[in-house]
Write an enzyme that holds these catalytic residues in place. Structure first.
Site, PDB file in Angstrom:
ATOM      1  N   GLY A  75       0.842  -1.196   0.000  1.00  0.00           N
ATOM      2  CA  GLY A  75       0.000   0.000   0.000  1.00  0.00           C
ATOM      3  C   GLY A  75       0.877   1.247   0.000  1.00  0.00           C
ATOM      4  O   GLY A  75       1.984   1.252  -0.543  1.00  0.00           O
ATOM      5  N   SER A  76       0.402   2.255   0.701  1.00  0.00           N
ATOM      6  CA  SER A  76       1.089   3.543   0.651  1.00  0.00           C
ATOM      7  C   SER A  76       2.429   3.547   1.376  1.00  0.00           C
ATOM      8  O   SER A  76       3.190   4.505   1.256  1.00  0.00           O
ATOM      9  CB  SER A  76       0.195   4.628   1.245  1.00  0.00           C
ATOM     10  OG  SER A  76      -1.011   4.690   0.515  1.00  0.00           O
ATOM     11  N   THR A  77       2.722   2.478   2.153  1.00  0.00           N
ATOM     12  CA  THR A  77       4.039   2.460   2.802  1.00  0.00           C
ATOM     13  C   THR A  77       5.147   2.352   1.761  1.00  0.00           C
ATOM     14  O   THR A  77       6.313   2.507   2.063  1.00  0.00           O
ATOM     15  CB  THR A  77       4.169   1.270   3.782  1.00  0.00           C
ATOM     16  OG1 THR A  77       4.107   0.046   3.048  1.00  0.00           O
ATOM     17  CG2 THR A  77       3.053   1.278   4.811  1.00  0.00           C
ATOM     18  N   PHE A  78       4.750   2.083   0.521  1.00  0.00           N
ATOM     19  CA  PHE A  78       5.682   1.949  -0.591  1.00  0.00           C
ATOM     20  C   PHE A  78       6.141   3.319  -1.091  1.00  0.00           C
ATOM     21  O   PHE A  78       7.163   3.443  -1.755  1.00  0.00           O
ATOM     22  CB  PHE A  78       4.969   1.186  -1.711  1.00  0.00           C
ATOM     23  CG  PHE A  78       5.877   0.448  -2.639  1.00  0.00           C
ATOM     24  CD1 PHE A  78       6.902  -0.366  -2.168  1.00  0.00           C
ATOM     25  CD2 PHE A  78       5.692   0.536  -4.017  1.00  0.00           C
ATOM     26  CE1 PHE A  78       7.712  -1.061  -3.038  1.00  0.00           C
ATOM     27  CE2 PHE A  78       6.507  -0.158  -4.886  1.00  0.00           C
ATOM     28  CZ  PHE A  78       7.523  -0.960  -4.395  1.00  0.00           C
TER      29      PHE A  78
END
Lengths: 371, 636
Positions: free
Chosen positions: B328-331
Site C-alpha cells: 500500500g502507501s508504505t511503498f
C-alpha cells in the site's frame, strides 16, 4: 585294630568294589566331573542345581553299583516284565499323563513324577536282546519282523507324546540290537529304501515344531529370533570359544543367557565356549574310550544276549553324544537328547549309569556263563 | 559241545564282530565329522564367531543430550526441559495393541486424547521405537504400573525430557515447536549425515528457532557401551561417553517488548516486525493468530492438530516472514526517493490533483474525494496523495521502479535465521515473463505500472521485508541482515559465539534526498496521516501509513464505506516507522489484516511498541509483561 577286624574291613571293601570295572569307572568319573564343573558355570544363577545334580550322581552311582552286581541271567529274566511294564506305563501316559510344555510325557507316581519313556531306553535293548537270544540258533526273517514290531509300538507311543528325542534314542537302541543280531544287509537295504520312501508321508504326520526344527537346521538365518535362535546362538558359543576357550565361568554367551536350555540339552555349548577345541577333544576322547571299552566288553561277552545288550548300550552312548554335540554344533536337527553324563537331569543320569552297570556286570560274568 | 554247533557259534561270533566293526567305523566317521565341524567353527571361523559373540554381548546405548535452552536478550527462559515419566508401548512387541491399552487403562487413566494421539503416532512412526500412550505420570501411577509390569510385556515406563515453553503462545512463531521425528525428518537427517547423532532422540525442532537452530540446540548424543543379556537387559556399563548438552540460544527478542506488541494486536490477525536498524537484530516478531507450542511437546492430539491446520486463519503460518501483503502507501517513500535519485522529480515540483489520474482512458482514483489540490513531494507523502504517485510511477516506468526499490530488499528473502521465509513479489516485466506462461499474460501493460506506484497491483511483500526496508532507510541505505539470535552459549565450555551484524549492502544514496524523505515521514507522524496515533509522543519518529486492498474493486467504485464491507473483504491496515528520527534505535512494520485504514489499526500498535521500547512506557491496558519469576539463568 585286630587282625580280624582289618581282615573283615578289607573283605567288606573288596566286596563293595567287586564287580566295578576299573577302566569304565576311569572313563565315567571324569565325565561326571566335567558335568558338574560345566553345570556350575551353566547354572550360575541357580546354585542349588549343582547340589541336586551331585545327589543325582550319588543315586545314579548306587544304581550302577546295583546293576553291576546283577548277573546277566537275572537281567534276562527281567527283560520281558520290564518291557511290559514300560509299555503299560506308556499307554497310561497316553491316556492320562501330565502335560508339560505341550507334551504329554510325565506320569505321577506318588509324590514325584517320571517319564516312562526313560524305562524303555533300558527295557528295549533288554527285551530285543532276550528275544534274539531265545531264537539264537534259528534266526529267521520272522524273528526280525517280530523284533521290529516290538520296537515300533513303544517308539510310536513315545513319538506321539511327542518326544522326538527319546523316541529316536529308543528306536536307535532297538535298531542296534537288530543290526548286531545279524539282520541281513539285503533286508537292511530294503528297509532303508522303505524309510526313504516313507519320508514324505512322515513329513505330513510331523508336528509343526518338528518340521520347523528340520527346516531351521537347513537355514537357521530364516528365523533368527524364533526357531533358528538355538542353533545360531549355540554355534556362536562354540565358534567364539576358539582353540583354548574363554575360560571356566567366562563364557559370555552362556553367562548372558544367550544359550537357551544351557544346563540341559545345550550344556555342550557352555562347555565348548569355555574350554574350546581342546576341551572338545578331551570330551570326544572320553566318549570314544567309553565306546571302545563297551565294544571290547561286547566282543568278549559270553552269550548272544549279553553281546547284543552290551553292543546296543555302547552304541546308544555314541548316539547320545553324537546327536547332542552335533545339534549344538549345528549339523544335526534340534532334538531333545542330553549330553551323556554331563547334562543336568536325574532320570537320564540314572538310565545312563544303569547302562554302565550292566556293561560292568556283563564284563564280570564273561567266563561264568560260558556255554 | 557238538562240533557243528561250535562251528555255528564261531560263525555267529565272527558275524557279530564284523557288525561291531562296522559300527566302530560308523562311530569313527561320526566323531570325525564332529571334530571337523569343531575345527571349522573354533579355528577357521573363530574370528567371525568371536565378533558375533561380542556383538551379542555389547550394545551401544545412545544417551540423548539435554536440549539447549532458548532465552530472550535479557536472559528470560523461553524454552526449557523438564523430566517426566511416560508409559510407552513397543508396538512391535505387543500383539494386540487395543487389548493391551484396554488392560492398561484399568491401571492407569488413559483418556480418549491419549488413545487418539497414540494412534496418530503409530501412523507416522519410523518403526522400532516405543511410543507413549500416557505422558506425565504421577508417582503413584508409576508405582502402580511397576507392580504390574510383568503382566505387560512390551510396555515400560521411561523417564524422558520434554520441552516446556513457560510463556505459552507468546512469541510462538519465533520459538517454534518440537515434534516427533518423522520419516521426512529422518531422511533429512540422513542426508545431512547427522542421523547417528539422533539415535535415542525422539523429537526435533519443527519450526521457528527450534528448527533453524536445531543443530546447536540438540547437542551431541552420548554413548554407553553396556553388556546386555539375551533379553536385552543391561547387565553392566563397560564404558560411557557422556552426552554434550545442546547450546543455549539467546535471542535478540525482548520478551517484554514482544508481549507489549502481541497484546497491542488484541484478537486481530496480522504481523509485526521490529528491527534494530544499526545491527539487524530483531526486537520483536509477531504473527497473529498464534498457537501454544506446549501442545506439541508430548505429541499433539489429532483434534488440536486438525484445528491448527484447517483453521482458515492458518495459525501455524508465520505471517511475519511468510505472509505476503501489498505494501500500500508504505511503498511511497521509496518511490519518492527513487524519483529524487533519478532526477524525475524535485522536492518542490508540484502537480495538481483533481482526485484522480486518467491513464489510457481509465480513471485511477485518489483516496480523498475531490483530490489534494496542488501537491509537492512532501505533501504527497504526508497526506499520502495517490494521484501524485500514479503520475510519478508513470514517469519513472516499471523498470526504474523495480531497479530502485529492489536494493531495499523488496521481493527477495531477507535471510533471517528462520526457515520458511517467503520471497514475495517485486513486479517487473522480467518477473511477469518468469511467472506466466502465455504471451498474453506475460505482456506488461503500462496501466499496471500506475497501481504499482501506490503499492498495489502485483506488489506482495512480507512484513519482515517492509521492516527491513524502513530500517535500511533509517540507516541511510545501509542494510543489516535481520537476525533473531544474539549469541549462542556453550554451557560446558562457557564459550560464547556472537552473531555479528552483517551488512548486506550499502545503497549509494544522496544523503540530502534521504533526509528529505525522512523528514516528510516524520511529518506524517506530526500532522499527517498518523498524527492522531502519534499525538503527544515524547520522541521524534518517522512513519508511513498504508492501506492495502484485499479485493480489487472497480476503480470507479471506490467510494464504498469501509465499515460496511464484510471483514474478510476489508482492507489490510499497514504502518512502517522508525524512531527516534535522528538516531534510529528501532524500525518496524505492522500489518493488521482487515484493519481498514493504516492510520486506524496499524499505527496505534506501532505507537504502543515505540512508547514501550523508547520510554519503557506500558500501554494503559492491564497486563504486566510476562511471569516475572521466569528470569532464570542461562544454564540448565
Amino acid at each position: 585294630m585286630t587282625q580280624l577286624q582289618r581282615f573283615s574291613l578289607r573283605r567288606l571293601l573288596a566286596g563293595l568294589v567287586e564287580g566295578i570295572d576299573g577302566p569304565l569307572l576311569a572313563i565315567v568319573l571324569p565325565l561326571a566331573a566335567i558335568g558338574l564343573v560345566t553345570l556350575y558355570s551353566a547354572s550360575h544363577d541357580v546354585p542349588a542345581r549343582e547340589v541336586t545334580q551331585a545327589v543325582n550322581f550319588v543315586v545314579a552311582f548306587v544304581l550302577m553299583w546295583v546293576a553291576a552286581r546283577t548277573p546277566p541271567q537275572t537281567l534276562m529274566r527281567l527283560a520281558l516284565p520290564a518291557y511290559l511294564v514300560g509299555l503299560a506305563l506308556l499307554v497310561a501316559v497316553a491316556l492320562g499323563g501330565d502335560v508339560v510344555n505341550g507334551a504329554r510325557r510325565w506320569l505321577h507316581v506318588g509324590v514325584t513324577r517320571f517319564q516312562p519313556s526313560e524305562i524303555m531306553k533300558i527295557a528295549m535293548p533288554l527285551m530285543l536282546a532276550w528275544h534274539f537270544h531265545r531264537h539264537e540258533a534259528t534266526l529267521r526273517l520272522r524273528d526280525f519282523a517280530l523284533a521290529g514290531l516290538l520296537l515300533a509300538v513303544p517308539v510310536a507311543l513315545i513319538a506321539r507324546e511327542p518326544d522326538l528325542g527319546t523316541a529316536l534314542l529308543v528306536a536307535a537302541a532297538g535298531f542296534y540290537v537288530i543290526f548286531l543280531a545279524g539282520i541281513s544287509w539285503k533286508v537292511l537295504g530294503v528297509l532303508a529304501l522303505v524309510v526313504l520312501a516313507s519320508l514324505p508321508p512322515l513329513w505330513g504326520l510331523m508336528h509343526d515344531y518338528q518340521r520347523e526344527r528340520i527346516l531351521t537346521l537347513l537355514d537357521p538365518s530364516q528365523d533368527p529370533l524364533g526357531a533358528g535362535y538355538h542353533i545360531i546362538q549355540s554355534t556362536i558359543a562354540v565358534g567364539s570359544g576358539g582353540i583354548g576357550g574363554k575360560g571356566w565361568l567366562h563364557g559370555t554367551q552362556s553367562h548372558l543367557e544367550f544359550i537357551p536350555e544351557r544346563h540341559t540339552d545345550f550344556i555342550f555349548a557352555v562347555f565348548s565356549e569355555e574350554f574350546g577345541l581342546v576341551g572338545n577333544c578331551v570330551l570326544l576322547a572320553l566318549y570314544a574310550l567309553l565306546i571302545v571299552r563297551g565294544m571290547v566288553i561286547a566282543a568278549k561277552a559270553p552269550s548272544f544276549f549279553t553281546r547284543l545288550l552290551a553292543g546296543s548300550i555302547t552304541l546308544i552312548y555314541f548316539t547320545y553324544a553324537f546327536v547332542n554335540m552335533g545339534m549344538v554344533a549345528g549339523i544335526v536337527p534340534v532334538v531333545g537328547v542330553p549330553l551323556p553324563f554331563v547334562s543336568y537331569g536325574g532320570t537320564a543320569l540314572a538310565t545312563l549309569f544303569i547302562g554302565v552297570g550292566i556293561l560292568m556286570s556283563i564284563h564280570r560274568h564273561r567266563t561264568l556263563v560260558q556255554t | 559241545m557238538h562240533p557243528a554247533e561250535l562251528k555255528d557259534h564261531e560263525r555267529e561270533l565272527r558275524r557279530f564282530h564284523v557288525r561291531l566293526g562296522v559300527a566302530a567305523v560308523a562311530v569313527l566317521l561320526a566323531f570325525g565329522a564332529l571334530l571337523a565341524r569343531f575345527f571349522y567353527l573354533q579355528v577357521l571361523q573363530h574370528a567371525y564367531y568371536q565378533t558375533k559373540a561380542e556383538d551379542n554381548r555389547i550394545a551401544l546405548v545412545p544417551v540423548p543430550p539435554n536440549r539447549g535452552l532458548i532465552l530472550d536478550r535479557n536472559g528470560v527462559v523461553l524454552a526449557r526441559n523438564y523430566s517426566a515419566y511416560t508409559l510407552e508401548i513397543f508396538p512391535r512387541k505387543v500383539a494386540d495393541l487395543e487389548h493391551t491399552i484396554d488392560r492398561l487403562s484399568q491401571l492407569i487413566e488413559i483418556g480418549p486424547r491419549d488413545r487418539a494421539r497414540f494412534r496418530k503416532l503409530l501412523g507416522e512412526t519410523r518403526g522400532a521405537e516405543s511410543l507413549p500412550i500416557r505422558t506425565r505420570l504421577s508417582d503413584e501411577e508409576v508405582a502402580r504400573f511397576a507392580a504390574n509390569s510383568f503382566r505387560f510385556p512390551g510396555v515400560e515406563i521411561r523417564a524422558r525430557l520434554f520441552r516446556q515453553y513457560p510463556y505459552g503462545k507468546l512469541a510462538s512463531h519465533v520459538i517454534g515447536y518440537m515434534g516427533r521425528i518423522n520419516e521426512r525428518d529422518q531422511e533429512a537427517l540422513e542426508k545431512k549425515g547427522v542421523a547417528a547423532n539422533y539415535r535415542g532422540t525422539d523429537f526435533i525442532g519443527k519450526s521457528g528457532i527450534e528448527a533453524s537452530y536445531e543443530q546447536a540446540l540438540h547437542g551431541v548424543t552420548g554413548l554407553e557401551q553396556v553388556e546386555i543379556d539375551a533379553a536385552g537387559r543391561a547387565v553392566r556399563t563397560l564404558s560411557r561417553t557422556p552426552p554434550q548438552p545442546g547450546d543455549n540460544v539467546v535471542l535478540t527478542i525482548d520478551m517484554h517488548l514482544q508481549q507489549v506488541a502481541e497484546q497491542a494486536f488484541g484478537n486481530r490477525d496480522g504481523a509485526l516486525v521490529a528491527i534494530e536498524p544499526s545491527t539487524g537484530a530483531v526486537l520483536a516478531l509477531v504473527s497473529k493468530p498464534d498457537f501454544d507450542p506446549n501442545l506439541f511437546v508430548d505429541g499433539i492430539d489429532p483434534e488440536n492438530w486438525e484445528e491448527l491446520n484447517t483453521s482458515p486463519e492458518h495459525p501455524l503460518t508465520d505471517r511475519a516472514i511468510a505472509g505476503l501483503y501489498p505494501p500500500g502507501s508504505t511503498f511511497k517513500p521509496y518511490l519518492a526517493l527513487a524519483a529524487l535519485e533519478l532526477g524525475k522529480r524535485t522536492e518542490k515540483q508540484t502537480i495538481f490533483d483533481p482526485g484522480y489520474f486518467m491513464f489510457g482512458g481509465r480513471r485511477f482514483r485518489d483516496d480523498k474525494p475531490g483530490g489534494h489540490g496542488t501537491v509537492d513531494m512532501r505533501k504527497a507523502i504526508v497526506e499520502s496523495c495517490d494521484t501524485y504517485f500514479y503520475m510519478l510511477a508513470n514517469d519513472l516506468g516499471i523498470d526504474a521502479i523495480a531497479r530502485s526499490v529492489a536494493p531495499f530488499g523488496f521481493g527477495s528473502r531477507t535471510g533471517i535465521d528462520l526457515d520458511g521465509e517467503a520471497a514475495g513479489v517485486l513486479p517487473s516485466p522480467q518477473w511477469k515473463m518468469r511467472r506466466f506462461h502465455t504471451a498474453e499474460q506475460r505482456k506488461w501493460y503500462p496501466g499496471e505500472t500506475i497501481s504499482i506506484g501506490i503499492g498495489q497491483g502485483y506488489n506482495a511483500y512480507t512484513p519482515i521485508q517492509m521492516a527491513l526496508a524502513v530500517a535500511t532507510l533509517a540507516e541511510n541505505g545501509v542494510m543489516y541482515r535481520p537476525h533473531l539470535v544474539d549469541h549462542i552459549d556453550n554451557p560446558r565450555t562457557g564459550e560464547r559465539r556472537y552473531v555479528e551484524p552483517h551488512v548486506v549492502r550499502r545503497i549509494p544514496l544522496d544523503r540530502n534526498y534521504v533526509d528529505f524523505v525522512k523528514s516528510a515521514m516524520a511529518e506524517v507522524n506530526v500532522d499527517g496521516t498518523a498524527a492522531h496515533a502519534f499525538a503527544g509522543a515524547q520522541y521524534t519518529s518517522a512513519g508511513k501509513t498504508g492501506t492495502a486492498q484485499v479485493v480489487a474493486m472497480k476503480e470507479n467504485a471506490r467510494d464504498y464505506d469501509n465499515g460496511k464491507v464484510a471483514e474478510r473483504f476489508r482492507d489490510h491496515s499497514l504502518f512502517v516507522a522508525f524512531a527516534p528520527l535522528e538516531n534510529p534505535r528501532i524500525a518496524l512494520a505492522v500489518v493488521v489484516e482487515h484493519g481498514g485504514f493504516g492510520a486506524h489499526a496499524a499505527a496505534p500498535i506501532a505507537r504502543t511498541v515505540l512508547d514501550y521500547y523508547l520510554l519503557g512506557k506500558l500501554p494503559e491496558r492491564p497486563g504486566q509483561p510476562g511471569p516475572a519469576s521466569e528470569t532464570a539463568q542461562a544454564t540448565p
